[in-house]
Design a protein around this motif. Structure first.
Motif, PDB file in Angstrom:
ATOM      1  N   SER A  47      50.056  85.760  11.199  1.00  0.00           N
ATOM      2  CA  SER A  47      51.516  85.740  11.096  1.00  0.00           C
ATOM      3  C   SER A  47      52.133  86.346  12.346  1.00  0.00           C
ATOM      4  N   GLY A  48      53.138  85.658  12.867  1.00  0.00           N
ATOM      5  CA  GLY A  48      53.846  86.146  14.037  1.00  0.00           C
ATOM      6  C   GLY A  48      53.059  86.088  15.334  1.00  0.00           C
ATOM      7  N   ALA A  49      51.854  85.531  15.312  1.00  0.00           N
ATOM      8  CA  ALA A  49      51.000  85.513  16.505  1.00  0.00           C
ATOM      9  C   ALA A  49      51.515  84.536  17.555  1.00  0.00           C
ATOM     10  N   LEU A  50      51.219  84.849  18.819  1.00  0.00           N
ATOM     11  CA  LEU A  50      51.549  83.968  19.933  1.00  0.00           C
ATOM     12  C   LEU A  50      50.360  83.056  20.176  1.00  0.00           C
ATOM     13  N   LEU A  51      50.500  81.790  19.792  1.00  0.00           N
ATOM     14  CA  LEU A  51      49.389  80.837  19.821  1.00  0.00           C
ATOM     15  C   LEU A  51      49.754  79.570  20.590  1.00  0.00           C
ATOM     16  N   GLU A  62      42.294  77.077   6.095  1.00  0.00           N
ATOM     17  CA  GLU A  62      42.688  77.036   4.694  1.00  0.00           C
ATOM     18  C   GLU A  62      43.223  78.398   4.261  1.00  0.00           C
ATOM     19  N   GLU A  63      44.374  78.369   3.570  1.00  0.00           N
ATOM     20  CA  GLU A  63      45.014  79.566   3.022  1.00  0.00           C
ATOM     21  C   GLU A  63      45.317  80.615   4.090  1.00  0.00           C
ATOM     22  N   ALA A  64      45.426  80.181   5.343  1.00  0.00           N
ATOM     23  CA  ALA A  64      45.760  81.103   6.427  1.00  0.00           C
ATOM     24  C   ALA A  64      47.240  81.466   6.377  1.00  0.00           C
ATOM     25  N   ASN A  65      47.565  82.640   6.901  1.00  0.00           N
ATOM     26  CA  ASN A  65      48.954  83.070   7.011  1.00  0.00           C
ATOM     27  C   ASN A  65      49.393  82.913   8.461  1.00  0.00           C
ATOM     28  N   LEU A  66      50.202  81.885   8.714  1.00  0.00           N
ATOM     29  CA  LEU A  66      50.714  81.605  10.049  1.00  0.00           C
ATOM     30  C   LEU A  66      52.239  81.678  10.068  1.00  0.00           C
TER      31      LEU A  66
END
Length: 273
Positions: A47-51, A62-66
């Motif tokens: 979550s909130g990551a710079l990708l 699967e079921e990741a928090n992005l």
């Protein structure tokens, strides 16, 4: 470039990574341009990551928090997002070709200019999302929630939209040629100037929708609800409106050449035949 220490930590495993995130909530992960192909990232907290520009081809999310992550121009082709959370994520110009997003949550996500061809988005929640000028060709959106979504000038040709909720959605100038919207809800949707030729709207609810200047040539609207719709200047040549309800519809300048109107309910002053 990605923070090498953070990238190495993520590659050591999701459990260790998630523990680090929980202990360092103030840190924004910087994984821009990271190579994360063929990695199992199930249930990862990004979550909130710079990708931006990251490559996830062949990985499982699967079921990741992005939620809130920046995935601008990321390569997510073929990635499994089953049950993932991408609320408010930025996916502008991202490559999602062939990805699986069934039941994923993308509320208020920005998918402008993204490539979503042949994606499985069945039952996904895209309410209030932005897909402006996105390519959504041949995608399955059956029973998806697209209420209040911006799909202006998007290409949805040959898309499956059965029982989808497009209430108040903006589809102005969108291409839905040969799409299927059987029993879809499009109440108060904006479809002005859209290409809806050969599109199937059987039993769809288009009440109060804007269809002015839309191209509905050879479309099928059998049993559709078009009460109060604005069809001014629309092209309905060769369309099948059998059993459709067009009461109180605005139809000044509407082209009805060779249209089928059997048992249709027409506005005052227009007769079905």
């Amino acid at each position: 470039m990605a923070n090498e220490e953070q990238l190495a930590l993520l590659k050591r495993g999701v459990a260790e990574w998630n523990q680090w995130r929980a202990s360092n909530p103030e840190v924004t992960p910087d994984l821009k341009g990271a190579l994360l192909t063929q990695v199992n990232l199930r249930s990862v907290n990004l979550s909130g990551a710079l990708l931006a520009g990251a490559n996830f081809v062949g990985s499982g999310l699967e079921e990741a928090n992005l939620a809130g992550a920046d995935l601008t121009q990321a390569n997510l082709s073929g990635v499994d997002f089953n049950g993932a959370t991408l609320n408010r994520a930025v996916l502008t110009s991202a490559n999602l070709l062939g990805a699986y997003l069934g039941s994923a949550t993308l509320i208020e996500a920005d998918l402008s200019y993204a490539a979503l061809n042949r994606v499985d988005l069945t039952r996904a929640d895209l309410s209030r999302a932005t897909l402006k000028q996105a390519s959504v060709i041949g995608t399955d959106l059956t029973r998806a929630n697209l209420a209040d979504t911006n799909l202006e000038a998007a290409n949805l040709s040959r898309t499956e939209l059965g029982r989808v909720d497009l209430s108040r959605a903006c589809l102005a100038s969108a291409n839905l040629n040969n799409a299927r919207l059987l029993s879809a809800t499009l109440v108060a949707a904006n479809l002005s100037d859209a290409n809806l030729s050969n599109t199937r709207f059987n039993r769809a609810d288009l009440s109060q929708s804007q269809l002015n200047r839309a191209n509905l040539e050879a479309s099928t609207l059998m049993g559709a609800n078009l009460t109060g719709a604005d069809l001014s200047g629309a092209n309905l040549a060769n369309a099948n409106l059998s059993g459709a309800n067009l009461s109180d519809a605005r139809m000044d300048g509407t082209v009805l050449d060779a249209a089928t109107l059997n048992n249709a309910t027409m506005p005052d002053g227009l007769l079905s035949h």
